[in-house]
Design a protein around this motif. Structure first.
Motif, short mmCIF file in Angstrom:
data_model
loop_
_atom_site.label_atom_id
_atom_site.label_comp_id
_atom_site.label_asym_id
_atom_site.label_seq_id
_atom_site.Cartn_x
_atom_site.Cartn_y
_atom_site.Cartn_z
N LEU A 1 8.15 2.37 -53.85
CA LEU A 1 9.49 2.21 -53.86
C LEU A 1 10.06 1.09 -54.75
N ILE A 2 10.48 1.19 -55.78
CA ILE A 2 11.40 0.31 -56.61
C ILE A 2 12.44 -0.04 -56.47
N GLY A 3 12.90 -1.25 -56.00
CA GLY A 3 14.14 -1.59 -55.92
C GLY A 3 14.91 -2.25 -57.19
N ILE B 1 4.85 9.91 -65.13
CA ILE B 1 5.14 9.93 -63.46
C ILE B 1 6.58 10.31 -63.55
N SER B 2 6.80 11.24 -62.44
CA SER B 2 8.19 11.83 -62.53
C SER B 2 8.55 11.07 -61.06
N ALA B 3 9.61 10.27 -61.33
CA ALA B 3 10.19 9.40 -60.11
C ALA B 3 11.29 9.97 -59.71
N GLN B 4 11.55 9.84 -58.30
CA GLN B 4 12.89 9.96 -57.73
C GLN B 4 13.89 8.97 -57.73
N VAL B 5 15.05 9.21 -58.40
CA VAL B 5 15.94 8.37 -58.48
C VAL B 5 17.14 8.32 -57.68
N LEU B 6 17.23 7.22 -56.83
CA LEU B 6 18.82 7.11 -55.88
C LEU B 6 19.65 5.98 -56.42
N ASN B 7 20.92 6.60 -56.80
CA ASN B 7 21.92 5.61 -57.23
C ASN B 7 23.00 5.44 -56.46
N ALA B 8 23.05 5.89 -55.15
CA ALA B 8 24.09 5.63 -54.11
C ALA B 8 25.39 6.35 -54.58
N LYS B 9 25.01 7.64 -54.88
CA LYS B 9 26.07 8.45 -55.32
C LYS B 9 26.51 9.49 -54.41
N ASN B 10 25.27 10.17 -53.89
CA ASN B 10 25.56 11.15 -52.82
C ASN B 10 24.40 10.52 -51.41
N ASP B 11 25.00 10.08 -50.60
CA ASP B 11 24.42 9.60 -49.42
C ASP B 11 23.63 10.37 -48.80
N GLY C 1 7.84 8.13 -48.46
CA GLY C 1 6.24 7.62 -47.89
C GLY C 1 5.19 8.83 -48.34
N LEU C 2 5.52 9.71 -49.10
CA LEU C 2 4.48 10.74 -49.51
C LEU C 2 3.45 9.98 -50.56
N PRO C 3 2.14 10.68 -50.14
CA PRO C 3 1.35 9.97 -51.11
C PRO C 3 1.46 10.17 -52.43
N GLY C 4 1.25 8.88 -53.30
CA GLY C 4 1.63 8.81 -54.69
C GLY C 4 3.07 9.24 -55.25
N ARG C 5 4.10 9.25 -54.41
CA ARG C 5 5.34 9.32 -54.33
C ARG C 5 5.92 8.14 -55.08
N VAL C 6 6.84 8.19 -56.17
CA VAL C 6 7.44 6.94 -56.81
C VAL C 6 8.79 7.22 -56.70
N THR C 7 9.74 6.26 -55.88
CA THR C 7 11.00 6.50 -55.65
C THR C 7 11.54 5.31 -56.33
N VAL C 8 12.81 5.38 -57.30
CA VAL C 8 13.26 4.32 -57.67
C VAL C 8 14.91 4.17 -57.13
N GLU D 1 17.84 4.24 -64.27
CA GLU D 1 17.56 5.03 -65.24
C GLU D 1 16.54 4.82 -66.29
N GLN D 2 16.53 3.58 -66.88
CA GLN D 2 15.55 3.17 -67.77
C GLN D 2 14.26 3.43 -67.42
N LEU D 3 14.18 2.82 -65.97
CA LEU D 3 12.90 2.57 -65.54
C LEU D 3 12.16 4.05 -65.36
N ALA D 4 13.02 4.99 -64.61
CA ALA D 4 12.72 6.44 -64.75
C ALA D 4 12.07 7.05 -65.84
N GLU D 5 13.10 6.54 -67.04
CA GLU D 5 12.68 7.43 -68.36
C GLU D 5 11.35 6.68 -68.82
N THR D 6 10.99 5.17 -68.58
CA THR D 6 9.63 5.04 -68.95
C THR D 6 8.87 5.36 -68.14
#
Ligand code: ADP
Ligand code: MG
Length: 766
Positions: free
Chosen positions: A432-434, A453-463, A474-481, A442-447
């Protein structure tokens, strides 16, 4: 009270003796709970009620806890841990509890709220967003209701009637902004029956440091159409020169628009001001700029408005039809008109504002809970008179907090960050990257995408949506930004929500939390760290920092540091780690100073508002308005009597007149004092500090507006037609706003992020 409790209290901590005592009580409660299992719901309720006085003092703590714990097991399937029981007692006694993420604060809060409600106090459980208010009310409902109490949630989408009903409940879960908006709207009513909000005796604040410290100075704004006010054309025309991409960017969902640094600089230059984000401008000019930008960039012809006969008509987007009387507040309307080449009509204006700090201080009793309370000890004490109680974790923390990795430049730092994510990801560890803000996410997810690596991106838009995503972080290998605000309050279970991969992920080292920089306060760092290692799980936290980061640049200003980066730009030295910690302490001190200073300005207006509120209440609830006006203007009173109007009609008409002028005076005062604040540094003369000068003017002006309000009311009383339908103020151009809007300036001087983009306006059209 122990002999040295004053000392521990002063230290913001509780004595060891205290803790020992409470452990004994909790042990006893656990034994009692075994016996209570055979009691009926009604019997549990009796036991609990008998153990707490109407003052909220618990006379038999173990019985009280045993009854609540038994109900929790029975109704929610959660048998409270000892530490949770201890926390309940601390909350009820009015502390902010420091309790790590995943320790079960939702249950603790609900048990405390139930206890307080049993003692006859209404409780508002304050949440950070709508989603959490609804989730927690629904989740905890069976527990609260089993004690014969009512529980409800207030959320943005609810209408007046639904809100009014929700506020009747004994325990109300509500996001802080909705509470504030309801208070503001209620300050415009002209009959008591129109009131929506009901003040509670207690506010129990979840994520207490976010609400009470980070967002304390966020102004909640009520704006309305007002025929007698022109918009600030200067701001509108300056904003008209801005260009997309270069000066501002629009969110992918088109709901928010952000000024870029270039954009801010351009506005500052054109308006001839130093900084939009300075004390003076953040609540005023910046709000106007933001509104105008909103108009320019987000409001589209034939979607949000139409033009009929050279006039702008708003479209009610939820209903899809023209909303006749509606106007946009402030410069917004004018900006759109200018954009369309229409005659610029007079604009709306800000009717009232309230900071979250002011709102929370209105509660007679305040308590709260958060994973990062200890770090906010000074602020909680200074601004709210609150003490912090540290609650031990249920299981020892296993998370490994690695030392910061420091790089010379941002580029090198980002490169290393991505490499680390790739490495952890290939090892099957969830990451989990804060991030600091949406753009960085968004930049990080693009990189990461470019690295496969396809990351899940959360921007506090839809709680709600984001809660579902982050729950699976917490899923294995999951990357969340995720930005700091996104997905808050959601439990991250190792191996995913169903726990299917728990052992795999545990084996891999648990959840790894990576920070893209150190924040301006270590408290914000710790908020992020806390997302890993819940309930004794393994986990990792690691921050990447560069010497170009905000915290270093502003905290280390004027200082030089010797560094020898390796070929990757990494600086591996204890001295540099110390230096960064030092920079952070400097920025922390700066933030506290800004908070104190800003609050000094706000406090006086907060006190004056109390006077206005009191006056408002007595005008609403008594026949004072009529009594005063008929005394001032006996001739007119005789005339009205002679016309044969009933006492009720005269009382109501007088009330309407008095309230109209009182509210107008208050809005004028706020606006005027805003202007004074903008220029106070120029006005203050050598022998007086700006704040003293400000106080002097505020006190003088306040007396003046109160006097003027009464005078104007007398004039209206004499001149306005009064008949069975009331006082015809509108005929004299004295109509109340035909529509009001609420919004909050969602960024603020205390925001942790150094990227000073001001977020858009939420909740603008209601
Ligand atoms: P916090 O707000 O402290 O981060 P939550 O209230 O979200 O924690 O709870 C985290 C998780 O712990 C939830 O899944 C909740 O069901 C669980 N939980 C809370 N209390 C208990 C308990 N006494 N026994 C078992 N699970 C619990
Ligand atoms: Mg929580």
């Amino acid at each position: 009270m122990g002999k040295f409790d004053w000392f521990w209290n002063a230290m913001g901590a509780k004595s060891a003796k205290h803790e020992k005592q409470s452990r004994k009580i909790v042990d006893q409660a656990q034994r009692q709970a075994a016996d209570f299992a055979s009691l009926s719901d009604a019997e549990l309720r009796e036991r609990a009620s008998a153990a707490i006085t109407s003052g909220g003092e618990i006379t038999d703590k173990s019985t009280f806890l045993a009854a609540l714990a038994t109900a929790s097991s029975r109704k929610l399937g959660l048998a409270p841990f000892d530490v949770q029981a201890q926390a309940v007692l601390r909350l009820i006694s009015g502390d902010v509890i420091h309790m790590a993420t995943g320790e079960g604060k939702t249950l603790v809060g609900a048990m405390a709220a139930t206890g307080l409600a049993l003692s006859g106090k209404r409780v508002h459980v304050v949440t950070v967003n709508d989603y959490l208010a609804r989730r927690d009310a629904d989740w905890m409902r069976p527990l609260v209701e089993s004690f014969g109490l009512q529980v409800a949630a207030v959320t943005e989408s609810m209408d007046t009637q639904q809100r009014r009903q929700a506020y009747e409940a004994d325990v109300v879960y509500a996001p802080v902004k909705e509470l504030g908006f309801d208070v503001l709207r209620d300050n415009q009513i002209t009959e008591r029956a129109q009131a929506v909000f009901r003040q509670a005796e207690v506010a129990l604040v979840d994520e207490a440091d976010s609400v009470l410290v980070d967002e304390a100075l966020v102004p909640l704004v009520l704006a309305g159409s007002r025929p007698d006010q022109a918009a600030d054309a200067r701001v509108t025309s300056v904003v008209a020169t801005l260009r997309e991409e270069r000066h501002y960017t629009i969110d992918s969902d088109g709901r928010n628009v952000f000024l870029t640094d270039d954009g801010a600089a351009s506005v500052e230059k054109q308006l001839g001001i130093d900084s939009l984000y300075s004390d003076e401008h953040i609540g005023t000019t910046l709000v106007r700029v933001n509104l105008a930008l909103h108009a320019k960039a987000l409001l589209i012809r034939d979607i949000h408005y139409v033009i009929v006969d050279g006039e702008l008509k708003l479209i009610d987007t939820s209903k899809g039809r023209i909303a006749d009387l509606q106007r946009w507040p402030d410069g917004l309307q004018a900006a759109v008109e200018e954009k369309e080449g229409l005659k610029v009509t007079e604009g709306g204006r800000i009717l009232d504002t309230l900071t979250i700090q002011e709102l929370m201080r209105r509660y007679p009793q305040l308590c709260g809970m958060t994973g990062t309370a200890v770090e906010a000890t000074d602020q909680l004490r200074e601004f709210y008179g609150l003490y912090v109680s540290e609650i031990a974790p249920n299981k020892p923390v296993q998370r490994f907090d690695e030392a910061d990795r420091v790089y010379a430049t941002i580029t090198e730092k980002n490169h290393a960050l991505v490499e680390e994510i790739v490495l952890l990801h290939t090892q099957g560890q969830p990451v989990l990257i804060g991030t600091q803000d949406v753009a960085e996410s968004e930049q990080l997810a693009e990189t990461l995408a470019s690295r496969g690596i396809s990351a899940q991106v959360l921007n506090a838009k839809n709680d709600a949506e984001e809660a579902a995503i982050v729950a699976e972080a917490g899923l294995p290998g999951r990357v969340t930004v995720s930005t700091q605000m996104a997905g808050r309050g959601t439990d991250i279970k190792l191996g995913g929500t169903d726990g299917a991969h728990y052992e795999d992920v545990k084996e891999a080292g648990g959840l790894a939390v990576l920070g893209t920089t150190r924040h301006r306060s270590s408290r914000l760092d710790n908020q992020l760290r806390g997302r890993a290692g819940r309930q004794g799980d393994p986990g990792l936290s690691l921050f990447f920092v560069s010497l170009e980061d905000d915290v270093v640049v502003s905290g280390g200003a004027g200082e030089s540091v010797e560094a020898q980066p390796d070929e990757h730009g990494r600086i591996d030295s204890g001295r540099i780690v110390d230096f960064i910690a030092h920079c952070q302490r400097v920025t922390e001190a700066q933030l506290l100073e800004i908070h104190s200073q800003t609050w000094k300005y706000n406090k006086l207006l907060a006190d004056q508002r109390e006077i206005i509120d009191e006056r408002r209440a007595s005008l609403l609830d008594t026949d004072k308005a009529w009594a005063e006006l008929s005394e001032y203007e006996p001739q007119r009173a005789d005339e009205l009597h002679a016309a044969g109007f009933s006492e009720d009609i005269l009382v109501a008409a007088s009330r309407e007149i008095m309230l109209y002028h009182l509210d107008l005076a208050w809005a004028d005062h706020l606006e005027h004092m805003d202007d004074v604040r903008e220029s106070i540094h120029l006005r203050a003369i050598a022998r007086e500090t700006p704040i003293d000068e400000y106080h002097r003017i505020a006190v003088r002006e306040f007396k003046e507006i109160v006097r003027r309000g009464v005078e104007a009311a007398r004039k209206s009383f004499r001149e306005v037609t009064i008949d069975a339908s009331g006082a015809h103020l509108a005929d004299e151009g004295l109509a109340r706003p035909s529509a009001t809007w609420t919004y909050m300036v969602s960024d603020n001087p205390l925001a942790g992020s150094g990227n000073s983009a001001l977020s858009g306006i939420g909740n603008l059209f209601r």
